[in-house]
Write a protein that holds these residues in place. Structure first.
Motif, PDB file in Angstrom:
ATOM      1  N   VAL A  77       0.832  -1.205   0.000  1.00 16.83           N
ATOM      2  CA  VAL A  77       0.000   0.000   0.000  1.00 16.83           C
ATOM      3  C   VAL A  77       0.866   1.254   0.000  1.00 16.83           C
ATOM      4  O   VAL A  77       0.578   2.227  -0.702  1.00 16.83           O
ATOM      5  CB  VAL A  77      -0.952  -0.004   1.213  1.00 16.83           C
ATOM      6  N   ARG A  78       1.946   1.253   0.759  1.00 17.47           N
ATOM      7  CA  ARG A  78       2.808   2.435   0.835  1.00 17.47           C
ATOM      8  C   ARG A  78       3.496   2.744  -0.493  1.00 17.47           C
ATOM      9  O   ARG A  78       3.922   3.880  -0.721  1.00 17.47           O
ATOM     10  CB  ARG A  78       3.849   2.251   1.937  1.00 17.47           C
ATOM     11  N   ALA A  79       3.601   1.762  -1.363  1.00 23.70           N
ATOM     12  CA  ALA A  79       4.219   1.999  -2.673  1.00 23.70           C
ATOM     13  C   ALA A  79       3.256   2.670  -3.644  1.00 23.70           C
ATOM     14  O   ALA A  79       3.674   3.169  -4.695  1.00 23.70           O
ATOM     15  CB  ALA A  79       4.714   0.678  -3.264  1.00 23.70           C
ATOM     16  N   ALA A  80       1.971   2.710  -3.305  1.00 25.44           N
ATOM     17  CA  ALA A  80       0.965   3.305  -4.191  1.00 25.44           C
ATOM     18  C   ALA A  80       0.994   4.823  -4.087  1.00 25.44           C
ATOM     19  O   ALA A  80       1.268   5.383  -3.027  1.00 25.44           O
ATOM     20  CB  ALA A  80      -0.417   2.780  -3.827  1.00 25.44           C
ATOM     21  N   ARG A  81       0.651   5.491  -5.190  1.00 25.33           N
ATOM     22  CA  ARG A  81       0.697   6.953  -5.223  1.00 25.33           C
ATOM     23  C   ARG A  81      -0.642   7.596  -5.557  1.00 25.33           C
ATOM     24  O   ARG A  81      -0.743   8.813  -5.639  1.00 25.33           O
ATOM     25  CB  ARG A  81       1.767   7.415  -6.234  1.00 25.33           C
ATOM     26  N   THR A  82      -1.670   6.790  -5.768  1.00 28.32           N
ATOM     27  CA  THR A  82      -3.015   7.324  -5.987  1.00 28.32           C
ATOM     28  C   THR A  82      -3.986   6.521  -5.130  1.00 28.32           C
ATOM     29  O   THR A  82      -3.680   5.391  -4.713  1.00 28.32           O
ATOM     30  CB  THR A  82      -3.446   7.216  -7.461  1.00 28.32           C
ATOM     31  N   ALA A  83      -5.160   7.106  -4.892  1.00 27.16           N
ATOM     32  CA  ALA A  83      -6.159   6.422  -4.075  1.00 27.16           C
ATOM     33  C   ALA A  83      -6.554   5.088  -4.706  1.00 27.16           C
ATOM     34  O   ALA A  83      -6.633   4.059  -4.023  1.00 27.16           O
ATOM     35  CB  ALA A  83      -7.388   7.311  -3.895  1.00 27.16           C
ATOM     36  N   ARG A  84      -6.793   5.091  -5.997  1.00 27.48           N
ATOM     37  CA  ARG A  84      -7.226   3.864  -6.674  1.00 27.48           C
ATOM     38  C   ARG A  84      -6.150   2.780  -6.617  1.00 27.48           C
ATOM     39  O   ARG A  84      -6.438   1.617  -6.327  1.00 27.48           O
ATOM     40  CB  ARG A  84      -7.598   4.164  -8.129  1.00 27.48           C
ATOM     41  N   SER A  85      -4.903   3.164  -6.886  1.00 21.76           N
ATOM     42  CA  SER A  85      -3.834   2.162  -6.858  1.00 21.76           C
ATOM     43  C   SER A  85      -3.604   1.649  -5.440  1.00 21.76           C
ATOM     44  O   SER A  85      -3.244   0.482  -5.243  1.00 21.76           O
ATOM     45  CB  SER A  85      -2.539   2.731  -7.441  1.00 21.76           C
ATOM     46  N   ALA A  86      -3.829   2.500  -4.439  1.00 22.99           N
ATOM     47  CA  ALA A  86      -3.674   2.061  -3.051  1.00 22.99           C
ATOM     48  C   ALA A  86      -4.746   1.050  -2.672  1.00 22.99           C
ATOM     49  O   ALA A  86      -4.468   0.054  -1.990  1.00 22.99           O
ATOM     50  CB  ALA A  86      -3.731   3.263  -2.114  1.00 22.99           C
ATOM     51  N   VAL A  87      -5.977   1.295  -3.107  1.00 25.97           N
ATOM     52  CA  VAL A  87      -7.068   0.360  -2.816  1.00 25.97           C
ATOM     53  C   VAL A  87      -6.820  -0.972  -3.518  1.00 25.97           C
ATOM     54  O   VAL A  87      -7.007  -2.047  -2.936  1.00 25.97           O
ATOM     55  CB  VAL A  87      -8.423   0.961  -3.234  1.00 25.97           C
ATOM     56  N   ARG A  88      -6.397  -0.907  -4.765  1.00 27.49           N
ATOM     57  CA  ARG A  88      -6.090  -2.141  -5.486  1.00 27.49           C
ATOM     58  C   ARG A  88      -4.956  -2.896  -4.802  1.00 27.49           C
ATOM     59  O   ARG A  88      -4.992  -4.125  -4.678  1.00 27.49           O
ATOM     60  CB  ARG A  88      -5.716  -1.831  -6.938  1.00 27.49           C
TER      61      ARG A  88
END
Length: 215
Positions: A77-88
């Motif tokens: 999750v910490r590697a994600a940079r957008t809300a959608r990518s974090a949820v995925r």
């Protein structure tokens, strides 16, 4: 002193590993602390020195499982940079860990369905909140939790609810749920759930007007 501490840690881990094997072979409800002791080849005194009773052993194994699961999920999750990518990433990482560690995941879902006493339940809730704090903070920065009254409900019910249901079905009725379908469908389902919840608030900047800090 260091040797003694390491020996204690090693004995504790051996008992937790033995408990997991027993639960996998017999099921959680058909296993007792004496079964675990025999599986580990431990003396009664060593078992009760580390765990006061069977619920304490179950709680300790749950805590270790949370540490391993949430460690992996948080990193993704910490590697994600957008809300959608974090949820995925949240849903995908959870499913990947569960399917790669079936014995621990099966135990986790079985144990969470039990009524642990108030002391162990409260301690586990505090532990889980501590382990999720870094991940929750990152989700909040990305706006995933905007407008949510409870981060716990948002993460475990809204975003991971369908994944939890699918995982329980996967373990309780082998063959009922296709793992490939779970991985392909459930992350998008969580994103759809996010999109239905106050999208205007979720996309708005913080109250002070400053842009969200990106890492």
């Amino acid at each position: 002193m260091a040797v003694a501490r390491q020996s204690g840690v090693a004995r504790r881990e051996a008992l937790l590993d033995a408990a997991l094997r027993c639960f996998e072979q017999r099921g959680l409800l058909r296993t007792g602390i004496e079964d675990v002791r025999k599986e580990a080849g431990a003396s009664p005194s060593s078992v009760y020195h580390l765990f006061e009773d069977f619920p304490a052993l179950v709680a300790a194994l749950l805590e270790r499982t949370f540490e391993r699961l949430l460690g992996d999920v948080t990193a993704r999750v910490r590697a994600a940079r957008t809300a959608r990518s974090a949820v995925r990433a949240l849903v995908s990482a959870h499913l990947t860990w569960v399917l790669d560690h079936e014995a621990e995941a099966r135990f986790m879902y079985q144990a969470l369905a039990l009524e642990l006493d108030g002391h162990h339940r409260a301690a586990l809730r505090e532990t889980k909140a501590r382990l999720k704090a870094e991940m929750t903070a990152h989700l909040a920065e990305l706006g995933v939790l905007a407008g949510a009254r409870s981060s716990e409900v948002m993460v475990d019910v809204v975003l991971l609810g369908a994944a939890h249901q699918a995982c329980r079905a996967y373990f309780s009725a082998p063959g009922a749920v296709d793992p490939a379908w779970m991985k392909a469908t459930l992350p998008d389902l969580a994103c759809a759930a996010l999109a239905t919840l106050a999208p205007k608030e979720r996309g708005s900047p913080p109250a002070n007007g400053a842009p969200r800090r990106r890492r």
